[in-house]
Structure formats: structure tokens, C-alpha cells
Design a protein around this motif. Structure first.
Motif, mmCIF file in Angstrom:
data_model
loop_
_atom_site.group_PDB
_atom_site.id
_atom_site.type_symbol
_atom_site.label_atom_id
_atom_site.label_comp_id
_atom_site.label_asym_id
_atom_site.label_seq_id
_atom_site.Cartn_x
_atom_site.Cartn_y
_atom_site.Cartn_z
ATOM 1 N N ALA A 143 -5.241 13.355 -2.551
ATOM 2 C CA ALA A 143 -4.265 13.433 -3.695
ATOM 3 C C ALA A 143 -2.780 13.845 -3.321
ATOM 4 N N ASP A 144 -1.862 13.114 -4.177
ATOM 5 C CA ASP A 144 -0.497 13.347 -4.024
ATOM 6 C C ASP A 144 0.051 13.904 -5.463
ATOM 7 N N GLY A 145 -0.007 15.123 -5.506
ATOM 8 C CA GLY A 145 0.479 15.627 -6.857
ATOM 9 C C GLY A 145 1.597 15.628 -7.269
ATOM 10 N N ASP A 146 2.511 15.180 -6.303
ATOM 11 C CA ASP A 146 4.077 14.972 -6.818
ATOM 12 C C ASP A 146 3.840 13.626 -7.678
ATOM 13 N N ARG A 147 3.152 12.681 -7.103
ATOM 14 C CA ARG A 147 3.360 11.347 -7.640
ATOM 15 C C ARG A 147 2.075 11.083 -8.778
ATOM 16 N N GLY A 148 1.258 12.114 -8.957
ATOM 17 C CA GLY A 148 0.093 12.126 -9.578
ATOM 18 C C GLY A 148 -0.705 11.046 -9.632
ATOM 19 N N LEU A 149 -1.154 10.942 -7.807
ATOM 20 C CA LEU A 149 -2.187 10.107 -7.616
ATOM 21 C C LEU A 149 -3.397 10.839 -6.977
ATOM 22 N N ARG A 150 -4.551 10.190 -7.107
ATOM 23 C CA ARG A 150 -5.636 10.769 -6.383
ATOM 24 C C ARG A 150 -6.539 9.673 -5.939
ATOM 25 N N ALA A 151 -7.475 9.691 -4.955
ATOM 26 C CA ALA A 151 -8.308 8.644 -4.780
ATOM 27 C C ALA A 151 -9.400 9.337 -4.072
ATOM 28 N N PHE A 198 0.955 -1.249 -0.141
ATOM 29 C CA PHE A 198 -0.061 -0.092 0.012
ATOM 30 C C PHE A 198 0.800 1.357 0.000
ATOM 31 N N GLU A 199 0.536 2.183 -0.689
ATOM 32 C CA GLU A 199 0.966 3.596 -0.849
ATOM 33 C C GLU A 199 0.569 4.596 -0.179
ATOM 34 N N LEU A 200 1.032 5.322 0.721
ATOM 35 C CA LEU A 200 0.403 6.390 1.262
ATOM 36 C C LEU A 200 0.193 7.749 0.256
ATOM 37 N N ILE A 201 -1.067 7.966 0.461
ATOM 38 C CA ILE A 201 -1.612 9.018 -0.616
ATOM 39 C C ILE A 201 -1.665 10.334 0.190
ATOM 40 N N ASP A 202 -2.321 10.531 1.388
ATOM 41 C CA ASP A 202 -2.470 11.848 2.257
ATOM 42 C C ASP A 202 -2.878 11.290 3.510
ATOM 43 N N VAL A 203 -2.892 12.124 4.274
ATOM 44 C CA VAL A 203 -3.435 12.352 5.763
ATOM 45 C C VAL A 203 -4.598 13.279 6.057
ATOM 46 N N VAL A 204 -5.615 12.745 6.487
ATOM 47 C CA VAL A 204 -6.896 13.672 6.592
ATOM 48 C C VAL A 204 -7.052 13.821 8.007
ATOM 49 N N PRO A 205 -7.379 15.069 8.505
ATOM 50 C CA PRO A 205 -7.715 15.077 9.678
ATOM 51 C C PRO A 205 -8.904 14.424 10.291
ATOM 52 N N ALA A 206 -8.758 13.548 11.417
ATOM 53 C CA ALA A 206 -9.961 12.699 11.836
ATOM 54 C C ALA A 206 -11.309 13.654 12.121
ATOM 55 N N PRO A 207 -11.281 14.817 12.510
ATOM 56 C CA PRO A 207 -12.442 15.561 12.522
ATOM 57 C C PRO A 207 -13.186 15.919 11.449
ATOM 58 N N VAL A 208 -12.592 15.792 10.351
ATOM 59 C CA VAL A 208 -13.323 16.238 8.965
ATOM 60 C C VAL A 208 -13.886 14.709 8.575
ATOM 61 N N LEU A 209 -13.540 13.669 9.083
ATOM 62 C CA LEU A 209 -14.350 12.505 8.705
ATOM 63 C C LEU A 209 -15.546 12.372 9.481
ATOM 64 N N LEU A 210 -15.334 12.800 10.837
ATOM 65 C CA LEU A 210 -16.370 12.860 11.687
ATOM 66 C C LEU A 210 -17.504 13.818 11.433
ATOM 67 N N SER A 230 -11.040 -1.263 1.534
ATOM 68 C CA SER A 230 -12.363 -1.323 0.667
ATOM 69 C C SER A 230 -11.620 -1.829 -0.467
ATOM 70 N N ARG A 231 -12.309 -2.268 -1.671
ATOM 71 C CA ARG A 231 -11.927 -2.680 -2.752
ATOM 72 C C ARG A 231 -12.713 -2.014 -3.992
ATOM 73 N N ALA A 232 -14.039 -2.258 -3.897
ATOM 74 C CA ALA A 232 -14.867 -1.566 -5.081
ATOM 75 C C ALA A 232 -14.771 -0.199 -4.986
ATOM 76 N N GLY A 233 -14.645 0.710 -6.224
ATOM 77 C CA GLY A 233 -14.953 2.000 -6.153
ATOM 78 C C GLY A 233 -14.359 2.783 -5.575
ATOM 79 N N PHE A 234 -12.760 2.329 -5.336
ATOM 80 C CA PHE A 234 -11.782 3.224 -4.647
ATOM 81 C C PHE A 234 -10.556 3.076 -5.145
ATOM 82 N N ASP A 235 -10.323 3.579 -6.542
ATOM 83 C CA ASP A 235 -9.153 3.349 -7.315
ATOM 84 C C ASP A 235 -8.128 4.482 -7.212
ATOM 85 N N VAL A 236 -6.894 4.025 -7.353
ATOM 86 C CA VAL A 236 -5.738 5.009 -7.379
ATOM 87 C C VAL A 236 -5.746 5.350 -8.873
#
Length: 224
Positions: free
Chosen positions: A161-169, A117-129, A215-221
Motif C-alpha cells: 500500500a501507499d497510504g499517501d496516494r491511497g493505493l493498495r494491491a 506503471f506507478e510504484l506502490i511499494d518495495v518488498v524485501p526479497a526474503p519476504v517473497l522467498l 500479471s493482469r487478472a486479480g491484481f488491481d490497484v
């Protein structure tokens, strides 16, 4: 023959909480225990199903009676509660739980890969809550007998997203509900409490303080 699980006493509480929360979300929830490759003996990955689709997972000091056993989460919760009430083994050894009948045939699909697994980004937990609370509000306004509608669960409400590596999810309501309802992030986290979003192919993982959601379905890099 009943399936058995040997659990180190300090890990009994964590196992009980995970199994109880999974069973509380879905009375037919399943629990799967699989020793971790390359890890010290006695450490296993414990997966649980959720009614939202994604799998919950914690690493727990436990050893199944056989490789990758599958049992009902409510049976494990009851066994863990009974063992905790009985008190620790005077000898200090693992506690053996009677986890009921095997349920391998009911497991919904493949397990996620253990590595890569490659780390894409870190999201603050309060945002998810906050997103979780908004989803709860929609569910209260439009209740259905089967729980949140698929149209709500499939909504992509966050992009990382990780713009440096051109990845988003994209993160859907499914992943957020699984993470919060299993208690994998604190109910009142500090502003900087991290939730790591990683991916490998079609598999993704959200790592909270107390556990991981896969999760597998619908969550692509996707390459930008």
C-alpha cells in the motif's frame, strides 16, 4: 520457414537462462520478442509464459526477424546452447539463432503496457522467498498431477500500500511463484534486496534484480 533472432554475444547467456527456465517449468512454454519503443536499436523485451499465469520478462540485446515474434521457449534454449558451444563470431557481430516455427496463434493474450506503471511499494526479497517456501510446503502436503491447485495459486498472501496516494494491491501466490521459479531474485538475497511492486490499471509488475513478472487478472490497484 524458421524464425530467427539476432542476439548480441554478451546477452546470449541471459537469453538461454530465461528460455531454459521457462521450458523447465512448462515444456510448451512460449517466448515472445518485441523491440522496445523509444529504446536504442537492438534492445528488446523478451517475454515468457509460465504455468502459473503471469508473464516473465527481461530486456535483452536482441533483434527478432520480424516484429513481436512468438516461438517455443525450448527451441530458443536449444539454439542458445548450441550457439554458446560454437563460440563467438570472430567478427564480433550478433549471433543469429534458428528458433523454429512461429507460434503466434498459441500466445495466451495481450502484452502489458510499456509505460505508465506507478510504484506502490518495495518488498524485501526474503519476504517473497519465505512465502514461496510456504507455498511449496502446501504443494508437497497436497500434491496434484497438474501442479499447484488453483485455490492455492489464487491466494492473496501479501498486501502492499501507499497510504499517501491511497493505493493498495494484493500479491497472489501466482506472482510469487513466477518470480522465484524464473530466478528473478537471488536464491540467497541480502535482507535489503528490493522487489518493486508497481501497477497500471489491472496490470501489475514485480521487478526483481534479474527480471520482471507481469500479471493482469486479480491484481488491481484500488483506492483506499
Amino acid at each position: 520457414m524458421a524464425e530467427t533472432l539476432a542476439v548480441h554475444p554478451p546477452a546470449l547467456r541471459d537469453l538461454g537462462i530465461l528460455a531454459r527456465r521457462a521450458a523447465g517449468l512448462d515444456g510448451t512454454a512460449l517466448l515472445r520478442v518485441r523491440p522496445r519503443a523509444g529504446e536504442p536499436a537492438g534492445l528488446a523485451r523478451v517475454f515468457v509464459t509460465t504455468p502459473f499465469g503471469p508473464l516473465g520478462c527481461r530486456s535483452i540485446a536482441a533483434a527478432p526477424g520480424r516484429e513481436s515474434m512468438v516461438v517455443r521457449a525450448d527451441a530458443v534454449a536449444a539454439a542458445a546452447e548450441a550457439a554458446a558451444a560454437a563460440g563467438p563470431d570472430p567478427g564480433g557481430g550478433p549471433v543469429t539463432l534458428d528458433c523454429g516455427a512461429a507460434a503466434d496463434a498459441s500466445w495466451p493474450g495481450a502484452l502489458p503496457p510499456e509505460t505508465g506503471f506507478e510504484l506502490i511499494d518495495v518488498v524485501p526479497a526474503p519476504v517473497l522467498l519465505d512465502l514461496d517456501e510456504k507455498a511449496r510446503a502446501v504443494t508437497r502436503d497436497t500434491p496434484t498431477p497438474l501442479g499447484p491447485p488453483a485455490s492455492l495459486l489464487d491466494q492473496e498472501v501479501l498486501e502492499v500500500a501507499d497510504g499517501d496516494r491511497g493505493l493498495r494491491a494484493g500479491v497472489r501466490v501466482r506472482e510469487i511463484l513466477a518470480l522465484t521459479r524464473l530466478g528473478f531474485i537471488p536464491a540467497e538475497p541480502p535482507a535489503g534486496e528490493p522487489v518493486r511492486v508497481s501497477a497500471r490499471g489491472r496490470w501489475t509488475r514485480l521487478d526483481g534484480r534479474f527480471g520482471t513478472v507481469f500479471s493482469r487478472a486479480g491484481f488491481d490497484v484500488i483506492a483506499l
